[in-house]
Scaffold this motif. Structure first.
Motif, mmCIF file in Angstrom:
data_model
loop_
_atom_site.group_PDB
_atom_site.id
_atom_site.type_symbol
_atom_site.label_atom_id
_atom_site.label_comp_id
_atom_site.label_asym_id
_atom_site.label_seq_id
_atom_site.Cartn_x
_atom_site.Cartn_y
_atom_site.Cartn_z
ATOM 1 N N THR A 192 -3.654 8.860 9.845
ATOM 2 C CA THR A 192 -2.778 8.508 8.742
ATOM 3 C C THR A 192 -1.461 8.021 9.331
ATOM 4 O O THR A 192 -0.884 8.696 10.180
ATOM 5 C CB THR A 192 -2.532 9.749 7.854
ATOM 6 N N ARG A 206 -4.351 15.578 6.477
ATOM 7 C CA ARG A 206 -5.107 14.329 6.461
ATOM 8 C C ARG A 206 -6.131 14.301 5.345
ATOM 9 O O ARG A 206 -6.650 13.257 5.013
ATOM 10 C CB ARG A 206 -5.792 14.116 7.808
ATOM 11 N N ARG A 227 -7.396 14.369 1.479
ATOM 12 C CA ARG A 227 -6.782 13.780 0.291
ATOM 13 C C ARG A 227 -7.783 13.667 -0.838
ATOM 14 O O ARG A 227 -8.978 13.717 -0.605
ATOM 15 C CB ARG A 227 -6.218 12.402 0.595
ATOM 16 N N HIS A 244 -9.614 11.411 -3.625
ATOM 17 C CA HIS A 244 -10.221 10.093 -3.456
ATOM 18 C C HIS A 244 -10.509 9.534 -4.839
ATOM 19 O O HIS A 244 -11.300 10.104 -5.587
ATOM 20 C CB HIS A 244 -11.505 10.325 -2.645
ATOM 21 N N ARG A 284 1.343 4.501 1.821
ATOM 22 C CA ARG A 284 1.433 5.149 3.126
ATOM 23 C C ARG A 284 0.641 4.414 4.199
ATOM 24 O O ARG A 284 0.669 4.789 5.357
ATOM 25 C CB ARG A 284 0.882 6.579 3.033
ATOM 26 N N SER A 285 -0.112 3.405 3.800
ATOM 27 C CA SER A 285 -0.918 2.661 4.767
ATOM 28 C C SER A 285 -1.094 1.242 4.268
ATOM 29 O O SER A 285 -0.747 0.920 3.134
ATOM 30 C CB SER A 285 -2.295 3.318 4.946
ATOM 31 N N GLN A 308 -9.895 0.755 1.514
ATOM 32 C CA GLN A 308 -9.065 1.828 1.010
ATOM 33 C C GLN A 308 -7.605 1.628 1.371
ATOM 34 O O GLN A 308 -7.280 0.878 2.284
ATOM 35 C CB GLN A 308 -9.538 3.172 1.557
ATOM 36 N N LEU A 356 -3.788 4.238 1.170
ATOM 37 C CA LEU A 356 -3.269 5.570 0.882
ATOM 38 C C LEU A 356 -1.913 5.509 0.194
ATOM 39 O O LEU A 356 -1.071 4.677 0.517
ATOM 40 C CB LEU A 356 -3.108 6.370 2.181
ATOM 41 N N LEU A 399 -1.723 13.291 -0.115
ATOM 42 C CA LEU A 399 -2.302 11.962 -0.059
ATOM 43 C C LEU A 399 -3.326 11.702 -1.160
ATOM 44 O O LEU A 399 -4.088 12.582 -1.547
ATOM 45 C CB LEU A 399 -2.962 11.739 1.298
ATOM 46 N N GLU A 415 -6.165 8.657 -1.900
ATOM 47 C CA GLU A 415 -6.837 7.469 -1.385
ATOM 48 C C GLU A 415 -7.410 6.676 -2.549
ATOM 49 O O GLU A 415 -8.144 7.201 -3.360
ATOM 50 C CB GLU A 415 -7.972 7.889 -0.458
#
Length: 126
Positions: free
Chosen positions: A63, A72, A74, A76, A97-98, A108, A110, A118, A120
């Motif tokens: 992450t 890590r 999360r 979904h 976040r990503s 995907q 985040l 988190l 996703e």
């Protein structure tokens, strides 16, 4: 987004996908929905869909900003159109976040809730 009558999905990162599948089936009454071991599997029990992501899966990638370890996992949420969902959320000021990542099962991105948990957003490749 998922509707209330669909399964609630939780992703767990595991070292050995098949061993995890066997454990949940044997001990807790889950059944296999998808098994793409060694990268990924999902098992279901009632309304819970447990996503088991091994080291080769996109879900196991680090992450951004985090080191390995707790935090890590999360929830979904499956979306039909990831790009449209990203646009909708950006218009509402949601920070990501990503970047979008792709893996064996789909794409995907985040998001973190206000407490840093988190979420996703996932669009299946199938």
């Amino acid at each position: 987004m998922t509707t209330p009558d669909q399964h609630a999905s939780v992703r767990y990162l595991v070292d050995d996908v098949q061993a995890a599948v066997d454990y949940y089936l044997r001990h807790f009454g889950f059944h296999v929905n998808t098994n793409s071991a060694p990268a990924f599997a999902d098992v279901i029990r009632g309304p819970l869909r447990l996503l088991l992501s091994g080291p080769a899966s996109s879900g196991a990638r680090a992450t951004p900003g985090d080191l390995a370890g707790p935090g890590r996992n999360r929830i979904h949420l499956t979306v039909d159109d990831l790009d449209a969902e990203i646009d909708r959320l950006r218009q509402r000021g949601v920070a990501f976040r990503s970047e979008v990542t792709s893996g064996p099962g789909g794409r995907q991105i985040l998001v973190a809730d206000p407490a840093g948990n988190l979420i996703e957003l996932f669009e299946s490749a199938h």
